[in-house]
Design a protein around this motif. Structure first.
Motif, short mmCIF file in Angstrom:
data_model
loop_
_atom_site.label_atom_id
_atom_site.label_comp_id
_atom_site.label_asym_id
_atom_site.label_seq_id
_atom_site.Cartn_x
_atom_site.Cartn_y
_atom_site.Cartn_z
N UNK A 1 -10.29 57.77 33.80
CA UNK A 1 -10.42 59.11 33.25
C UNK A 1 -9.07 59.83 33.26
N UNK A 2 -8.30 59.66 34.34
CA UNK A 2 -6.98 60.30 34.41
C UNK A 2 -6.04 59.72 33.36
N UNK A 3 -6.08 58.40 33.14
CA UNK A 3 -5.22 57.79 32.13
C UNK A 3 -5.61 58.25 30.73
N UNK A 4 -6.89 58.35 30.47
CA UNK A 4 -7.34 58.82 29.15
C UNK A 4 -6.94 60.28 28.94
N UNK A 5 -7.06 61.09 29.98
CA UNK A 5 -6.65 62.49 29.88
C UNK A 5 -5.16 62.63 29.62
N UNK A 6 -4.36 61.81 30.27
CA UNK A 6 -2.91 61.85 30.05
C UNK A 6 -2.57 61.41 28.62
N UNK A 7 -3.25 60.40 28.12
CA UNK A 7 -2.99 59.95 26.75
C UNK A 7 -3.36 61.03 25.74
N UNK A 8 -4.48 61.69 25.96
CA UNK A 8 -4.87 62.78 25.06
C UNK A 8 -3.88 63.93 25.11
#
Length: 172
Positions: free
Chosen positions: A55-62
Motif C-alpha cells: 500500500x505504501x509503494x502504491x501510494x508513493x507511485x500515485x
C-alpha cells in the motif's frame, strides 16, 4: 551395577528437573526488555503486515504520477527540420527511379531517353526522364508498370540508353 534412574518422561509428560537440594528448579527469569524505539516498531509493523508495504509503494507511485502530470519539465520540443527534396521529390507522379550504370558522361539530368534491352534490342521504356546523372550511373524515371521489365532487362544482359531529341524551343 548402576542405579536405575527414572525416565525423564512420565505418563503425565516430562517431569520437572530437580535442583541440587531436591526441590524443583526455579524458572529462569526473562531478560530485561526495553521497549523498542519508534523506528524499530515501524519496521516490526511493516514486517508483520506486509500488505502495508504494498500500500505504501502504491501510494508513493500515485504521488509521483500526480506530481509529474502537470510538470512539463522535459526538454522543449525541437522543430523538425525537413530535408530539401531529394531524388524522390524529382520523380514524376506514377514513376519509379531505376539506377542504370553508364560508361559515358553524355547524359544529364532532364534528358529524355529510350531504354532498350541489349539481348534482343526491344524497347523496354520509351521517353523516360533522367532524374539524376552521376559519373557512373543515371537514375531513370520509369513508369510503375514497366519497372519489372526494366529491372529484368538490366539483370539479364543490360540496357542501352538512347537519347530522344528534344523539340526545338519556339520563340514567341
Amino acid at each position: 551395577m548402576s542405579p536405575v534412574r527414572p525416565s525423564p518422561h512420565d505418563l503425565d509428560g516430562p517431569r520437572p528437573r530437580l535442583g541440587p537440594s531436591g526441590s524443583p528448579r526455579a524458572p529462569a527469569r526473562p531478560p530485561a526488555r526495553s521497549r523498542p524505539g519508534t523506528a524499530a516498531r515501524l519496521r516490526i509493523m511493516l514486517y508483520r503486515h506486509r500488505w502495508l508495504r504494498w500500500a505504501a509503494a502504491a501510494g508513493a507511485a500515485l504521488a509521483v504520477l500526480v506530481a509529474l502530470r502537470g510538470d512539463p519539465s522535459g526538454p522543449a520540443p525541437v522543430p523538425i527540420t525537413t530535408a530539401p527534396p531529394g531524388l524522390a521529390g524529382r520523380l514524376p507522379a506514377g514513376t519509379r527511379g531505376v539506377p542504370v550504370p553508364v560508361d559515358s558522361e553524355v547524359f544529364a539530368a532532364g534528358d529524355t531517353v529510350d531504354v532498350h534491352a541489349i539481348l534482343d534490342g526491344a524497347a523496354v521504356v520509351l521517353g523516360a526522364l533522367i532524374v539524376d546523372a552521376r559519373e557512373d550511373e543515371v537514375v531513370v524515371a520509369v513508369p510503375g508498370d514497366q519497372v519489372d521489365a526494366t529491372v529484368d532487362a538490366l539483370t539479364t544482359g543490360g540496357v542501352v540508353l538512347v537519347l530522344v531529341p528534344q523539340p526545338p524551343a519556339v520563340l514567341s
